[in-house]
Write an enzyme that holds these catalytic residues in place. Structure first.
Site, PDB file in Angstrom:
ATOM      1  N   ASP A   1      -5.526  -2.598   6.080  1.00  0.00           N
ATOM      2  CA  ASP A   1      -6.602  -3.199   5.301  1.00  0.00           C
ATOM      3  C   ASP A   1      -6.931  -2.307   4.116  1.00  0.00           C
ATOM      4  O   ASP A   1      -7.058  -1.083   4.257  1.00  0.00           O
ATOM      5  CB  ASP A   1      -7.851  -3.376   6.157  1.00  0.00           C
ATOM      6  CG  ASP A   1      -9.011  -3.931   5.334  1.00  0.00           C
ATOM      7  OD1 ASP A   1      -8.967  -5.137   5.028  1.00  0.00           O
ATOM      8  OD2 ASP A   1      -9.914  -3.152   4.976  1.00  0.00           O
TER       9      ASP A   1
ATOM     10  N   TYR B   1     -11.629   0.552  -3.433  1.00  0.00           N
ATOM     11  CA  TYR B   1     -11.383   1.879  -2.876  1.00  0.00           C
ATOM     12  C   TYR B   1     -10.673   2.764  -3.901  1.00  0.00           C
ATOM     13  O   TYR B   1      -9.449   2.760  -4.026  1.00  0.00           O
ATOM     14  CB  TYR B   1     -10.556   1.792  -1.607  1.00  0.00           C
ATOM     15  CG  TYR B   1     -11.164   0.942  -0.509  1.00  0.00           C
ATOM     16  CD1 TYR B   1     -12.535   0.691  -0.454  1.00  0.00           C
ATOM     17  CD2 TYR B   1     -10.362   0.382   0.484  1.00  0.00           C
ATOM     18  CE1 TYR B   1     -13.082  -0.084   0.548  1.00  0.00           C
ATOM     19  CE2 TYR B   1     -10.905  -0.388   1.500  1.00  0.00           C
ATOM     20  CZ  TYR B   1     -12.267  -0.619   1.524  1.00  0.00           C
ATOM     21  OH  TYR B   1     -12.807  -1.390   2.525  1.00  0.00           O
TER      22      TYR B   1
ATOM     23  N   LYS C   1      -9.198  -7.317  -0.553  1.00  0.00           N
ATOM     24  CA  LYS C   1     -10.494  -7.926  -0.805  1.00  0.00           C
ATOM     25  C   LYS C   1     -10.622  -8.381  -2.259  1.00  0.00           C
ATOM     26  O   LYS C   1      -9.897  -7.894  -3.127  1.00  0.00           O
ATOM     27  CB  LYS C   1     -11.604  -6.943  -0.442  1.00  0.00           C
ATOM     28  CG  LYS C   1     -11.471  -6.437   1.009  1.00  0.00           C
ATOM     29  CD  LYS C   1     -12.518  -5.430   1.364  1.00  0.00           C
ATOM     30  CE  LYS C   1     -12.292  -4.935   2.783  1.00  0.00           C
ATOM     31  NZ  LYS C   1     -11.146  -3.999   2.872  1.00  0.00           N
TER      32      LYS C   1
ATOM     33  N   SER D   1     -18.749   6.082   9.596  1.00  0.00           N
ATOM     34  CA  SER D   1     -18.500   6.929   8.419  1.00  0.00           C
ATOM     35  C   SER D   1     -18.047   8.341   8.788  1.00  0.00           C
ATOM     36  O   SER D   1     -18.058   9.227   7.941  1.00  0.00           O
ATOM     37  CB  SER D   1     -19.736   7.005   7.505  1.00  0.00           C
ATOM     38  OG  SER D   1     -20.080   5.738   7.023  1.00  0.00           O
TER      39      SER D   1
ATOM     40  N   LEU E   1     -18.941  10.027  14.289  1.00  0.00           N
ATOM     41  CA  LEU E   1     -18.450   9.906  15.661  1.00  0.00           C
ATOM     42  C   LEU E   1     -17.051  10.498  15.843  1.00  0.00           C
ATOM     43  O   LEU E   1     -16.503  10.455  16.942  1.00  0.00           O
ATOM     44  CB  LEU E   1     -18.440   8.437  16.095  1.00  0.00           C
ATOM     45  CG  LEU E   1     -19.807   7.829  16.396  1.00  0.00           C
ATOM     46  CD1 LEU E   1     -19.682   6.334  16.638  1.00  0.00           C
ATOM     47  CD2 LEU E   1     -20.442   8.510  17.613  1.00  0.00           C
TER      48      LEU E   1
END
Length: 336
Positions: free
Chosen positions: A46, A51, A77, A238, A241
């Protein structure tokens, strides 16, 4: 068409970091990361023009364009057209600040009209070096980029991008389309329309261990009722985690750091990696078709694959719910 019938597996590769998100990534490091994903069997990629002003698409295309086109699934996108001229002012990305300040210097046209949608797709195909796309997401028509004006952008997309993508899907040019956003409300609004009908959506950061309550209240029941699938973006919130310091694309506040500490402590008690907990939680909802963590180092790909396959004891999920760290309404793996 159901995304679950299109996507080749439950783990994909999100390329936002390849647009030099947060830092300038050397070209050879970016290429090696994509090559590692390919070599280790990742077949869903993706990306987006946004970006790094086309940089992520260019870097992804350098690798995947050399592979058989039928061997992988590709989504990008629409909503940003990358112009040839260079930006001289600091771009305004709403809440996202200087997210891609190290990306390409090109100006970006933010537009969701029919004409801009066609231009966006044309530019993406060129940067990626491919002849077709599988899935196209309508990007960022939400509050985080547009504030109170987001409904105007939504209407622009509804009468522009939505109709173009519906036509392309019906003609067989693409396989599916939907929204790619960081907020639930635009998707809810789309699912409430009589037409056009999306095939799925990419929801970033809103169905993670740290943030899922809101999505569970309205959006996911709607999606489940309508058999609309979800790709989970930003499963590591982001990066916080996965050992990073960012949450919601900014430095994590103390309350989030404290919550992550509790999650890691509980995972440690059960011998579970936090990455495994994050990925498997996001995929446990029936609507979830795939999860697409990002990476900028080759070693991260093996970590993600291992996390997906890690044997997480049911006792961990039970304790996670009992601790109040996840919603009582959130489906957990193996019905825990």
């Amino acid at each position: 068409m159901s995304l679950k019938n299109i996507l080749p597996g439950r783990l994909g590769f999100g390329t936002a970091p390849l647009g030099n998100m947060f830092r300038a990534i050397p070209d050879d490091e970016a290429r090696a990361t994509v090559e590692a994903a390919w070599e280790q069997g990742i077949r869903y990629y993706d990306t987006a023009p946004f970006y790094g002003a086309g940089l992520a698409e260019e870097r992804l295309g350098q690798v995947v364009s050399a592979e058989p086109r039928d061997a992988y699934v590709l989504s990008t996108k629409v909503g940003r057209v990358i112009l040839d001229e260079q930006e001289t002012d600091v771009p305004d990305f709403g809440e996202k600040g200087g997210l891609f300040e190290h990306g390409n210097p090109n100006k970006i046209l933010h537009e969701w009209t029919a004409e801009a949608t066609e231009r966006s797709i044309e530019g993406s195909l060129k940067r990626l070096g491919v002849d077709r796309l599988d899935i196209v997401w309508v990007h960022d028509i939400a509050q985080d980029f547009h504030g109170d004006a987001w409904l105007q952008k939504f209407e622009e997309a509804r009468t522009g991008a939505f109709r173009v993508l519906s036509r392309l899907r019906d003609e067989g040019v693409i396989k599916a389309w939907g929204l790619g956003v960081n907020k639930t409300e635009p998707i809810e609004l789309t699912l409430a329309l009589d037409e056009p009908r999306p095939d799925g959506f990419l929801l970033a950061g809103r169905y993670t261990l740290l943030d899922h309550e809101h999505a569970l209240q309205r959006l996911l029941p709607m999606a489940q009722e309508q058999n609309v699938d979800m790709v989970v973006g930003g499963p590591y919130s982001s990066g916080i985690l996965a050992g990073g310091s960012h949450f919601e694309y900014q430095q994590a506040p103390p309350e989030i750091i404290e919550r992550v500490g509790r999650l890691k402590a509980l995972a440690g008690e059960h011998g579970v990696s936090i990455k495994a907990a994050a990925l498997q939680f996001s995929l446990a909802h029936p609507v979830a078709a795939a999860v697409i963590p990002g990476a900028t180092r080759p070693s991260r790909i093996a970590e993600d694959l291992a996390a997906l396959d890690e044997d997480v004891p049911a006792a961990f999920w039970r304790d996670l719910r009992a601790s109040g760290l996840v919603s009582s309404a959130a489906p957990l793996p193996e019905g825990a």
